[in-house]
Write a protein that holds these residues in place. Structure first.
Motif, short mmCIF file in Angstrom:
data_model
loop_
_atom_site.label_atom_id
_atom_site.label_comp_id
_atom_site.label_asym_id
_atom_site.label_seq_id
_atom_site.Cartn_x
_atom_site.Cartn_y
_atom_site.Cartn_z
N ASN A 89 71.12 116.10 4.30
CA ASN A 89 70.74 116.18 5.70
C ASN A 89 70.80 114.91 6.41
O ASN A 89 70.78 114.82 7.62
N VAL A 90 70.88 113.72 5.83
CA VAL A 90 71.37 112.42 6.67
C VAL A 90 72.78 112.55 7.03
O VAL A 90 73.18 112.25 8.21
N CYS A 91 73.57 113.08 5.98
CA CYS A 91 75.04 112.74 6.38
C CYS A 91 75.45 114.02 7.18
O CYS A 91 76.20 113.82 7.95
N LYS A 92 75.22 115.40 6.98
CA LYS A 92 75.38 116.38 7.79
C LYS A 92 74.44 117.23 8.43
O LYS A 92 74.97 118.13 9.02
N GLY A 93 73.36 116.80 8.25
CA GLY A 93 72.24 117.73 8.88
C GLY A 93 72.13 117.59 10.51
O GLY A 93 72.77 116.64 11.16
#
Length: 162
Positions: A89-93
Motif C-alpha cells: 500500500n505504501v509503494c503501490k496504493g
C-alpha cells in the motif's frame, strides 16, 4: 507470483495473495535470489537449503541466510504478511492510508504500523541519490521494482556497515 505488483489489486485479491507468511517468504525469496544466490560472507554461488524454510546455506562457509535477511522485512516483529500489506500500500496504493487505518485493518498497534511505514518511506527517500534518468525509469515500473530496489538498498547498506 512474481507478477503481483504489476497491477493494482483489490483488498480481497491482496488478502488472498498474502494470506500467509509462507506465501510472502516464497515471494521474497523469488525476488531476492532472482539472479541466483551469492553468499554475502564469502561470495560463493553454491548453496543448499537452510534449516529454516526459505533460507539458503552456503556450501563453502556454511553461513545461512534467510529470505528476509538484508531487507526491510528483516527482524520484523509482526507477521510478515501484514508487513507486505503495508509495503504494497505504501509503494503501490492509490490512496494514502493512515497508520491508524493500517492498525485497524491488520489488528496491530498504531505505532508499529507507523514505524514500519516510516522505514519503507525512508528507504524510498534514500533512492534520491540516483540520477534523474534512473529515477524516471523507476517511476515507469511497478511496485515490484520499487520493492526490489528497497531490498537492494538495504543489502548495500548492510554491506557498508560490515
Amino acid at each position: 507470483m512474481g507478477a503481483i505488483f504489476k497491477k493494482e489489486l483489490s483488498e480481497k485479491q491482496l488478502n488472498e495473495l498474502f494470506q500467509s507468511d509462507e506465501k510472502c517468504f516464497d515471494f521474497l525469496a523469488e525476488v531476492k535470489w532472482e539472479n541466483g544466490f551469492t553468499c554475502h560472507k564469502c561470495g560463493n554461488n553454491n548453496y543448499c537449503p537452510g534449516k529454516t524454510p526459505f533460507s539458503r546455506r552456503c556450501t563453502k562457509c556454511k553461513t545461512e541466510e534467510s529470505a528476509a535477511a538484508g531487507t526491510i522485512f528483516h527482524n520484523c516483529k509482526f507477521p510478515i504478511h501484514k508487513a507486505f500489506y503495508i509495503a504494497y500500500n505504501v509503494c503501490k496504493g492509490k490512496e494514502e492510508l493512515s497508520t491508524y487505518e493500517f492498525a485497524r485493518r491488520l489488528s496491530l498497534r498504531q505505532m508499529t504500523c507507523w514505524n514500519f511505514k516510516t522505514k519503507i518511506q525512508h528507504a524510498i527517500q534514500q533512492m534520491d541519490s540516483l540520477t534523474e534518468k534512473e529515477r524516471l525509469s523507476i517511476q515507469k515500473f511497478s511496485g515490484k521494482v520499487i520493492l526490489k530496489l528497497i531490498l537492494q538498498f538495504q543489502m548495500s547498506r548492510l554491506m557498508l556497515l560490515s
